[in-house]
Design a protein around this motif. Structure first.
Motif, short mmCIF file in Angstrom:
data_model
loop_
_atom_site.label_atom_id
_atom_site.label_comp_id
_atom_site.label_asym_id
_atom_site.label_seq_id
_atom_site.Cartn_x
_atom_site.Cartn_y
_atom_site.Cartn_z
N MET A 1 37.36 38.22 30.97
CA MET A 1 38.19 38.97 31.92
C MET A 1 37.60 40.35 32.13
SD MET A 1 40.91 37.31 32.94
CE MET A 1 42.53 37.98 32.94
N ARG A 2 37.78 40.87 33.31
CA ARG A 2 37.33 42.21 33.62
C ARG A 2 38.39 43.22 33.17
NH1 ARG A 2 32.74 42.54 36.36
NH2 ARG A 2 32.03 40.77 37.57
N THR A 3 37.93 44.42 32.84
CA THR A 3 38.85 45.47 32.41
C THR A 3 39.53 46.09 33.63
OG1 THR A 3 37.18 47.21 32.57
CG2 THR A 3 37.33 46.02 30.46
N THR A 4 40.58 46.83 33.38
CA THR A 4 41.28 47.54 34.47
C THR A 4 40.33 48.51 35.15
OG1 THR A 4 43.40 47.29 33.37
CG2 THR A 4 43.22 49.04 35.01
N LYS A 5 39.55 49.24 34.36
CA LYS A 5 38.58 50.19 34.92
C LYS A 5 37.59 49.47 35.84
CE LYS A 5 34.95 53.38 33.47
NZ LYS A 5 34.18 53.89 32.35
N ASP A 6 37.12 48.32 35.41
CA ASP A 6 36.17 47.54 36.21
C ASP A 6 36.82 47.05 37.51
OD1 ASP A 6 33.68 46.26 36.74
OD2 ASP A 6 34.47 44.38 35.94
N ARG A 7 38.07 46.62 37.42
CA ARG A 7 38.78 46.15 38.62
C ARG A 7 38.99 47.28 39.62
NH1 ARG A 7 40.70 40.97 37.92
NH2 ARG A 7 40.66 40.26 35.76
N ILE A 8 39.28 48.47 39.12
CA ILE A 8 39.45 49.63 40.00
C ILE A 8 38.12 49.97 40.67
CG2 ILE A 8 39.92 52.13 40.04
CD1 ILE A 8 42.07 51.52 37.85
N ARG A 9 37.02 49.97 39.89
CA ARG A 9 35.68 50.22 40.45
C ARG A 9 35.37 49.18 41.52
NH1 ARG A 9 31.38 50.10 36.09
NH2 ARG A 9 32.00 47.92 36.05
N HIS A 10 35.68 47.92 41.24
CA HIS A 10 35.44 46.83 42.19
C HIS A 10 36.20 47.08 43.49
CE1 HIS A 10 36.37 42.93 44.04
NE2 HIS A 10 35.15 42.59 43.68
N THR A 11 37.47 47.37 43.39
CA THR A 11 38.32 47.56 44.57
C THR A 11 37.89 48.76 45.39
OG1 THR A 11 40.18 46.52 43.44
CG2 THR A 11 40.71 47.90 45.34
N LEU A 12 37.69 49.90 44.73
CA LEU A 12 37.27 51.10 45.45
C LEU A 12 35.90 50.90 46.10
CD1 LEU A 12 38.46 53.94 43.03
CD2 LEU A 12 39.48 53.24 45.22
N GLY A 13 34.98 50.30 45.38
CA GLY A 13 33.66 50.02 45.95
C GLY A 13 33.76 49.11 47.16
N PHE A 14 34.57 48.07 47.05
CA PHE A 14 34.74 47.14 48.17
C PHE A 14 35.25 47.87 49.40
CE2 PHE A 14 37.28 44.25 50.74
CZ PHE A 14 36.42 43.19 50.91
N GLU A 15 36.30 48.66 49.24
CA GLU A 15 36.90 49.34 50.38
C GLU A 15 35.97 50.39 50.98
OE1 GLU A 15 39.49 48.29 51.92
OE2 GLU A 15 40.13 46.86 50.40
N ILE A 16 35.35 51.20 50.15
CA ILE A 16 34.51 52.30 50.64
C ILE A 16 33.25 51.76 51.32
CG2 ILE A 16 33.06 54.25 49.92
CD1 ILE A 16 35.29 54.78 47.75
N ILE A 17 32.56 50.83 50.66
CA ILE A 17 31.34 50.27 51.26
C ILE A 17 31.68 49.50 52.53
CG2 ILE A 17 29.43 48.65 50.91
CD1 ILE A 17 29.53 49.52 47.90
N PHE A 123 32.34 37.87 50.49
CA PHE A 123 31.48 36.93 49.77
C PHE A 123 30.24 37.64 49.23
CE2 PHE A 123 27.94 33.98 49.55
CZ PHE A 123 28.45 33.00 48.74
N VAL A 124 29.56 38.38 50.11
CA VAL A 124 28.32 39.08 49.71
C VAL A 124 28.61 40.16 48.68
CG1 VAL A 124 26.42 40.54 50.56
CG2 VAL A 124 27.15 38.53 51.88
N TYR A 125 29.66 40.95 48.91
CA TYR A 125 30.00 42.03 47.99
C TYR A 125 30.30 41.48 46.59
CZ TYR A 125 32.39 45.92 45.77
OH TYR A 125 32.77 46.90 44.88
N ASN A 126 31.10 40.45 46.52
CA ASN A 126 31.47 39.89 45.21
C ASN A 126 30.28 39.26 44.50
OD1 ASN A 126 34.32 40.48 44.79
ND2 ASN A 126 34.60 39.31 46.68
N LEU A 127 29.41 38.63 45.25
CA LEU A 127 28.19 38.08 44.66
C LEU A 127 27.33 39.20 44.08
CD1 LEU A 127 26.46 35.51 44.24
CD2 LEU A 127 25.43 35.99 46.47
N ALA A 128 27.14 40.26 44.87
CA ALA A 128 26.33 41.41 44.41
C ALA A 128 27.01 42.11 43.24
CB ALA A 128 26.11 42.38 45.56
N TYR A 129 28.32 42.29 43.31
CA TYR A 129 29.04 42.98 42.24
C TYR A 129 28.89 42.23 40.92
CZ TYR A 129 32.59 45.69 39.85
OH TYR A 129 33.23 46.52 38.96
N ASP A 130 29.02 40.93 40.98
CA ASP A 130 28.91 40.13 39.75
C ASP A 130 27.50 40.20 39.15
OD1 ASP A 130 31.55 39.43 39.85
OD2 ASP A 130 31.20 37.44 40.71
#
Length: 147
Positions: A1-17, A123-130
């Protein structure tokens, strides 16, 4: 499982990029000001967030009433996704038409383009993020042990 900090980074990165890519692209494609397209993307994201919460709450209540259970089969998942996107379209399209002073048809085309962009982008963002931020092996092992 991802941490809360990681999930926040993921969400903010997704929205900003996503905003940094979508707004200029939409501005060029639809010949509207960059600010207007950026504002549409931000408002669309907010509407989608609130709609996601309300829709899933309503859908779960309907599932309990109709089936006595919230577990979804594949056909129910397809229906769930289509109804979510249709509801989001109905919520967002009139606002696009009003704000940009365009017809509902033009707003529909713009809304479909936005949804298509974010579908591919997600799709691309999540693939790259992982790949950039892989889930630690211990977390994968823990998740596998819980299944």
């Amino acid at each position: 499982m991802r941490t809360t900090k990681d999930r926040i980074r993921h969400t903010l990165g997704f929205e900003i990029i996503g905003l940094l890519i979508f707004a200029p692209l939409a501005s060029l494609l639809f010949d509207h000001q960059l600010f207007d397209m950026g504002l549409m993307a931000v408002v669309g994201s907010l509407i989608a967030t609130f709609w996601n919460y309300a829709y899933n709450l309503l859908f779960d209540h309907a599932m309990v009433l109709l089936r006595g259970d919230v577990r979804k089969t594949t056909p129910i998942r397809v229906c769930h996704a289509l109804l979510f996107e249709g509801g989001l379209l109905l919520l967002f399209m009139p606002m696009i038409a009003w704000y940009l002073g365009i017809s509902l048809w033009e707003a529909f085309v713009m809304d479909i383009a936005m949804a298509s962009f974010y579908l591919v982008y997600a799709f691309v963002y999540n693939l790259a993020y992982d790949r950039v931020f892989p889930i630690p092996l211990s977390a994968r092992e823990q998740a596998a042990g819980q299944g």
